[in-house]
Motif scaffolding. Structure first.
Motif, PDB file in Angstrom:
ATOM      1  N   SER A 109      -0.866   7.470  -0.547  1.00  0.00           N
ATOM      2  CA  SER A 109      -1.708   7.659  -2.117  1.00  0.00           C
ATOM      3  C   SER A 109      -3.191   8.234  -1.949  1.00  0.00           C
ATOM      4  O   SER A 109      -3.541   8.491  -3.075  1.00  0.00           O
ATOM      5  CB  SER A 109      -2.015   5.885  -2.056  1.00  0.00           C
ATOM      6  OG  SER A 109      -0.683   5.444  -2.404  1.00  0.00           O
TER       7      SER A 109
ATOM      8  N   LYS B  27       6.612   6.059  -2.934  1.00  0.00           N
ATOM      9  CA  LYS B  27       5.610   5.411  -3.753  1.00  0.00           C
ATOM     10  C   LYS B  27       4.542   6.497  -4.128  1.00  0.00           C
ATOM     11  O   LYS B  27       4.247   6.681  -5.647  1.00  0.00           O
ATOM     12  CB  LYS B  27       4.640   4.553  -3.094  1.00  0.00           C
ATOM     13  CG  LYS B  27       3.761   3.728  -3.811  1.00  0.00           C
ATOM     14  CD  LYS B  27       2.804   2.588  -3.022  1.00  0.00           C
ATOM     15  CE  LYS B  27       1.687   2.042  -3.612  1.00  0.00           C
ATOM     16  NZ  LYS B  27       2.123   1.102  -4.616  1.00  0.00           N
TER      17      LYS B  27
ATOM     18  N   ARG C 154       4.336  13.085   8.050  1.00  0.00           N
ATOM     19  CA  ARG C 154       3.992  12.309   6.560  1.00  0.00           C
ATOM     20  C   ARG C 154       2.624  11.874   6.543  1.00  0.00           C
ATOM     21  O   ARG C 154       1.890  11.223   7.577  1.00  0.00           O
ATOM     22  CB  ARG C 154       4.923  11.341   6.522  1.00  0.00           C
ATOM     23  CG  ARG C 154       5.153  10.393   5.243  1.00  0.00           C
ATOM     24  CD  ARG C 154       6.167   9.349   5.235  1.00  0.00           C
ATOM     25  NE  ARG C 154       6.418   9.030   3.900  1.00  0.00           N
ATOM     26  CZ  ARG C 154       5.672   7.848   3.581  1.00  0.00           C
ATOM     27  NH1 ARG C 154       4.731   7.064   4.343  1.00  0.00           N
ATOM     28  NH2 ARG C 154       5.894   7.031   2.289  1.00  0.00           N
TER      29      ARG C 154
ATOM     30  N   PRO D 278       0.893  -1.315  -0.106  1.00  0.00           N
ATOM     31  CA  PRO D 278       0.019  -0.039   0.181  1.00  0.00           C
ATOM     32  C   PRO D 278       0.859   1.177  -0.049  1.00  0.00           C
ATOM     33  O   PRO D 278       0.430   2.353  -0.241  1.00  0.00           O
ATOM     34  CB  PRO D 278      -0.672  -0.272   1.398  1.00  0.00           C
ATOM     35  CG  PRO D 278      -0.043  -1.086   2.349  1.00  0.00           C
ATOM     36  CD  PRO D 278       0.548  -2.008   1.293  1.00  0.00           C
ATOM     37  N   ASP D 279       2.059   1.213   0.659  1.00  0.00           N
ATOM     38  CA  ASP D 279       2.868   2.522   0.948  1.00  0.00           C
ATOM     39  C   ASP D 279       4.281   2.026   0.810  1.00  0.00           C
ATOM     40  O   ASP D 279       4.553   1.078   1.456  1.00  0.00           O
ATOM     41  CB  ASP D 279       2.456   3.173   1.764  1.00  0.00           C
ATOM     42  CG  ASP D 279       3.147   4.647   1.699  1.00  0.00           C
ATOM     43  OD1 ASP D 279       3.448   5.016   0.707  1.00  0.00           O
ATOM     44  OD2 ASP D 279       3.333   5.204   2.925  1.00  0.00           O
ATOM     45  N   PHE D 280       5.110   2.847   0.431  1.00  0.00           N
ATOM     46  CA  PHE D 280       6.666   2.884   0.647  1.00  0.00           C
ATOM     47  C   PHE D 280       7.058   4.332   0.777  1.00  0.00           C
ATOM     48  O   PHE D 280       6.648   4.856   0.034  1.00  0.00           O
ATOM     49  CB  PHE D 280       7.322   1.817   0.204  1.00  0.00           C
ATOM     50  CG  PHE D 280       7.517   1.677  -1.505  1.00  0.00           C
ATOM     51  CD1 PHE D 280       8.280   2.717  -2.122  1.00  0.00           C
ATOM     52  CD2 PHE D 280       6.478   0.998  -2.253  1.00  0.00           C
ATOM     53  CE1 PHE D 280       8.065   2.827  -3.471  1.00  0.00           C
ATOM     54  CE2 PHE D 280       6.419   1.204  -3.652  1.00  0.00           C
ATOM     55  CZ  PHE D 280       7.313   2.199  -4.338  1.00  0.00           C
ATOM     56  N   VAL D 281       8.247   4.560   1.201  1.00  0.00           N
ATOM     57  CA  VAL D 281       8.708   6.086   0.891  1.00  0.00           C
ATOM     58  C   VAL D 281       9.321   6.253  -0.403  1.00  0.00           C
ATOM     59  O   VAL D 281       9.900   5.225  -1.202  1.00  0.00           O
ATOM     60  CB  VAL D 281      10.161   6.049   1.917  1.00  0.00           C
ATOM     61  CG1 VAL D 281      10.544   7.256   1.288  1.00  0.00           C
ATOM     62  CG2 VAL D 281       9.698   6.125   3.301  1.00  0.00           C
TER      63      VAL D 281
END
Ligand SMILES: [Zn+2]
Lengths: 998, 98
Positions: free
Chosen positions: B32, A891, B27, A886-889
């Protein structure tokens, strides 16, 4: 001849004659003399030429405020210090000093023609004249100006001296050891507080050294200073620093001190540092910086022999030197009368005291007249005469705009006093607020910004009794503020003193247009006319006027000139002095040698050198090293007769056909441990790590949140909650910092701990088809078979009995292993592998070969193929991204539209049409031949080598829309002509990748 | 050289610290889900405060912890330092020292 040594008096040691030379001529002085006092005693009046007009100049002051008498002192060719104030250069036997800004000689200077051309050299002359054409600046103007306007010359040899640095802490730092500073240090230290006392002069006492006839509580000043110093020396809580200038006031009461240790010694011991930087953090700072007498501004006020009245008094009492035999004083202050009376008493003829104050009256005038000295009030100076020294002064009496009673008075020294300016430099540096005091016509410390206090005449206190008592009171208050208690004593001083007030500015003239110039700033040759011109041209801010005219911008920072300039500007603009405002004081108070800032950080100590466990072995093998960050890495191992090209070809072939070994210890290593270690790495790297099995590793790519490649490396899962992360050599520290940042501040809930282990591991890469054969006999508890330890497999075991983490990995494209052992065993294991590899022809190789081998395989090097604007897809590494996460630094940034633009620069291979041509790394690529500059550049070469195994050159490049251009012919324009290249895929060798699975 | 109060170690000289940018720029929890403008603001836009500025520091040559500080950019004075995760302290009055 004007100056001379008088029969007795002064603090010099008349039993010790000191020989020295000035401009090649031999002179003699006494121990305790400065260069200035000794030259004056020898009748020397011209000390140098001025900066702009090359006018002959003499000494004006007796201390660090001296603007004119700048000299170069030469010990030898390397030890040659320009721009020293002759008033601060202590005489030693054999001293060699030179004047500056003169050619060919002091008495005859060719460039004094500037003086005749002065109407053509107004303020901002350089700005106005040398703007065009540009080429002329470099070829003509700059060299000429540099030769003409230099302030001494630096030695060209490296500085052979050593410089020391020290940190210190104290309760009360007292800056200045005049009457206020001494009383403050005595009082504060009596409380038990740790006190440091520093003074720029070689002995403590300040202005008291000029007062041999004064008494303090009945004792002579000499006795009082001696007893006070004995008391201070007896106290263990006191540190005394002579020849030490407090040059800078930094935040939170950090004071920079410059201690000159060997400058005054004829032959310093080799092991002594020349100077020392003290960084003193003080609970309280007590500034007792005193005050500086101002000259007066009138036409011809810069002739040699024109001097401050206080300086004449200092030369008389401290050095036993009469600065003239027939002197005239011009004063706007009572202070000058003490000098006149003292000189008179010493047998000097005082021809006249011209007091510019129409209403001057009282004790000083009465005493002077009683002594038979003529005093004129309401006077002004119309001019002076004398080519290399003042010989005559024209005095008049100014009344209602007209000058009467004009007369010429012969003299060989002209002494000035415009009153005193409190030395608020350090206070102002501390960002304390200054306030203009109308009564004293001076800026005085007002609101503090730091825990400091001023005491004595630097805060406008007048009179020795008051100054001493102020020092004692502020000393007690400072100790109290630092947590110590003491009562301030009361002092009583008897001295010949009349007060320090005066009038700053330019002496009024009958006609505003005088042919001769009246100098405001002696060191930068700024006249009152220059200031007036700047104002006529529209400059009104004092900061602008300062920069336009350069007044106050010389190395003396306008110590004697700023108030005069300010008063003149205020007068011309019809504003008050506080309305015009003061320019900012900046450090250093007096120039400081760069040596103390460099300190020990020179030569081998300039930057730490990092070496691996196997470094000495590589040195013995004759390796050529390169610097990678602070690391020394073996670049190649030439055999006799080989150049780099031949050595690298041989090393490459050995790895491709047999086996090579490579020291990879400099790669960063980070141990990531904890229940959430896999989650943490998955959030950071583009790859997934939750699914990585124990005993497996993966090539990881780290982005920043902007989506661009930041680092890469192999990450191995050693155990369920333990990962071994490698980084690039150069990126180790910043990757560790980035990891800590995210862990501490974005995801503090993750149970995960990071340890930098780079220096714990020695890493030996064994690469090539024979790698397994070399390692097999050395390892235990490890199955090296391809089935048990396939490509990217990781296992633990022993090698030569030493615990080992063994990685099956390859940065060469060949069968390869990386042997990780504790760093202390690195050399032994390396030697064992090297010995075991001899039957297989094992070849040590360096970073250059490593670069070629990886380029043949199209493997990137972060920082070479990437430049902070390259995404994984740009680099052809899109396959590494775990799509399901779903996420990474980074993305989110990769999802931005621009990150998918088809014309982004993409990594491609380049093959020159001529296989012998090796492209230049960094060379630009264009689409069509024959373009004229500016050409349309569509990419650049990132890596380029000769490939031994391919027998031709190869290159990698970042190219706009590169992958769609594969097969095209492009051009690399170089000075020697265009080089045609063909765009290819990035892998040049073993495209299917079978070899690394061997 | 400033003295800086590390919330974990105490008063230490500036030499031991590294500046680490504006504080309280979290952050996004789900990057997304952010709009391009929101993401751009998070990535690139920072305050340029004249006066009290909340900023991150790291005691990199000490305990290596990141922490937050309130610093007056006009005087360089640190008005407060506090641990990462703690809310910004309310200053009693401007210019008050910790
Ligand atoms: Zn800390």
């Amino acid at each position: 001849m004007s100056g001379r040594r008088i029969q007795q008096g002064g603090r010099v040691d008349r039993s010790r004659a000191i020989r020295f030379t000035f401009d090649g001529k031999g002179y003699s002085g006494f121990a305790g003399d400065t260069l200035a006092s000794a030259l004056l005693a020898n009748g020397v009046q011209v000390f140098g030429r001025s900066f702009k007009y090359h006018r002959p100049r003499g000494v004006i002051a007796a201390g660090s405020e001296e603007p004119n008498a700048l000299v170069t002192v030469m010990r030898d060719e390397a030890r040659c210090t320009p721009n020293l104030r002759a008033t601060q250069v202590e005489l030693y036997d054999g001293l060699v000093a030179r004047s500056q800004n003169r050619w060919p000689s002091l008495d005859f200077d060719v460039q004094a023609v500037n003086d005749l051309l002065s109407p053509l050299l107004p303020s901002a002359f350089y700005y106005k004249t040398f703007m065009w054409p540009r080429a002329a600046w470099h070829k003509l103007y700059e060299p000429v100006i540099r030769r003409a306007a230099g302030l001494g010359e630096s030695p060209t040899l490296p500085d052979p001296d050593r410089y020391s640095q020290r940190f210190a802490h104290c309760d009360v730092l007292v800056v200045g050891a005049g009457p206020a500073g001494l009383a403050a240090a005595l009082t504060a230290s009596a409380s038990g507080a740790r006190v440091m006392l520093c003074d720029e002069q070689p002995e403590f006492g300040g202005s008291l050294l000029d007062e041999p006839a004064a008494t303090i509580d009945g004792a002579t000043t000499a006795d009082w200073i001696r007893d006070s110093m004995a008391t201070l020396r007896s106290r263990a809580n006191v540190t005394l620093l002579t020849r030490t200038t407090a040059f800078g006031y930094f935040p939170h009461n950090l004071i920079g001190l410059n201690e000159r240790i060997t400058e005054h010694l004829p032959a310093p011991a080799a092991d002594m540092p020349r100077e020392r930087l003290w960084q003193v953090r003080a609970a309280r700072v007590l500034i007792a910086a005193g005050s500086i007498e101002r000259p007066l501004v009138f036409p011809g006020n810069d002739r040699p022999g024109v001097m401050l009245a206080s300086a004449a008094r200092t030369y008389l009492h401290r050095y036993g030197v009469a600065v003239g035999q027939n002197v005239v004083l011009v004063t706007g202050s009572d202070a000058a009368y003490a000098a006149a009376l003292d000189l008179h008493a010493a047998g000097v003829r005082v021809a006249l005291i011209a007091d510019v104050r129409a209403d001057a009256t009282g004790a000083p005038l009465d005493l002077a007249r009683q002594a038979g000295i003529e005093v004129v009030t309401g006077a002004t100076v119309l001019g002076t005469r004398g080519r290399l020294g003042v010989r005559e002064v024209t005095i008049g009496v100014l009344a209602r705009g007209t000058v009467n009673d004009t007369r010429r008075v012969k003299c060989d020294a002209l002494l000035l006093s415009g009153g005193y300016t409190p030395s608020v430099h350090l206070f102002s540096q501390s960002r304390g607020k200054l306030e203009f005091n109308e009564a004293r016509q001076a800026f005085l410390p007002s609101v503090s910004a730091e825990p400091e206090s001023s005491a004595g005449s630097c805060r406008g206190i007048d009179g020795y009794t008051q100054v001493l008592n102020d020092g004692a009171r502020v000393g007690a208050a400072s100790a109290l503020a630092a947590g110590y208690s003491v009562a301030a004593p009361e002092y009583r001083v008897q001295a010949l003193e009349f007060g320090m007030h005066g009038l700053p500015g330019v002496l009024p003239q009958a006609s505003p247009l005088q042919p001769a110039r009246a100098f405001v700033d002696f060191q930068n040759d700024v006249t009152s006319k220059d200031l007036a011109l700047a104002m006529r041209e529209g400059f009104e801010s004092v900061e602008h006027i300062k920069r336009y005219t350069t007044t106050g911008m010389a190395t003396d920072q306008g110590k004697t000139s700023n108030m005069n300039a300010l008063a003149f500007v205020a007068g011309e603009l019809g504003r008050t002095i506080p309305k015009v405002g003061l320019t900012t004081f900046r450090m250093p108070y007096t120039p400081v040698t760069f040596g103390i800032f460099a300190g020990y950080d020179r030569g081998d100590l300039f930057d730490p050198v990092r070496t691996t466990s196997m470094h000495d072995w590589a040195v013995q093998q004759g390796a050529v090293f390169e610097d990678v960050g602070q690391w020394k890495r073996a670049r190649y191992f030439p055999r006799s007769g080989e150049d780099m090209h031949a050595a690298v070809d041989r090393e490459c072939k050995a790895v491709r056909t047999g086996v090579g070994m490579f020291d990879a210890s400099t790669l960063g290593t980070i141990e990531v441990v904890g229940p959430d270690a896999a989650t943490f790495l998955s959030r950071l790297y583009v790859n997934g790590f939750s699914t990585l099995a124990v005993g497996r590793s993966r090539y990881g790519i780290l982005l920043r949140d902007d989506g661009f490649i930041y680092d890469d490396g192999v990450i191995a899962r050693i155990a369920g909650e333990r990962f071994h992360v490698t980084t690039t050599t150069g990126g180790a520290a910043r990757v560790f910092g980035m990891m800590e940042d995210y862990l501490q501040t974005e995801w503090p809930d993750l149970r995960c701990w990071l340890t930098s282990t780079t220096e714990q591991w020695a890493v030996i890469a064994v690469q090539g088809p024979r790698a397994r054969d070399v390692l097999a006999p050395l390892v235990s508890d490890v199955d090296l078979s391809a089935a048990a330890l396939p490509h990217l497999g990781v296992t633990q075991g022993r090698i030569c009995g030493v615990p080992m983490r063994l990685f099956r990995m390859s940065f060469t494209g060949e069968l390869g292993y990386e042997v990780n052992v504790p760093a202390d065993y690195g050399l032994a294991v390396w030697e064992a592998i090297h010995a075991a590899g001899q039957p297989h022809g094992i070849t040590p190789y360096g970073t250059e070969t490593m670069h070629v081998l990886r380029a043949e395989k199209g493997y990137i090097i972060v920082g070479q193929e990437t430049d902070g604007t390259v995404t994984p897809d740009d680099a052809g590494l899109g396959w590494a991204i775990a799509k399901s996460k779903p996420d990474f630094v980074g993305k989110r940034s990769l999802a931005r539209e621009t990150m998918h633009a088809p014309d982004r620069k993409q990594l491609v291979g380049l093959l020159t049409v001529d296989p012998k041509v090796v492209l230049e790394e960094g060379a630009q690529i264009v689409a069509t031949p024959g373009q004229h500059a500016p050409m349309k550049m569509i990419g650049h070469v990132t890596s380029s080598y000769h490939s031994a195994v391919l027998g031709r050159s190869i290159a990698l490049a970042l190219l706009r829309g590169g992958r769609a251009r594969i097969g095209e012919t492009l051009y690399v324009p170089m000075p020697g002509g265009e080089i045609a290249v063909q765009v290819t895929a990035t892998v040049f060798y073993d495209v299917e990748g079978a070899r690394l699975h061997g | 050289m400033l003295l800086i109060q590390c919330p974990y170690c105490g008063l230490r000289p500036e030499l031991e610290f590294a500046y680490a940018g504006q504080a309280h720029v979290a952050r996004p929890a789900d990057p997304s889900a952010t709009t391009p403008d929101q993401w751009t603001e998070f990535l690139y836009l920072r305050d340029n405060t004249r006066g009290i500025h909340a900023e991150r520091w790291r005691h990199v040559r000490g305990c290596a912890r990141f922490f937050n500080a309130l610093r007056d950019t006009t005087t360089d004075q640190f008005l407060a330092t506090y641990r990462a995760g703690e809310s910004m302290p309310v200053l009693q009055q401007a210019g008050q020292k910790p």
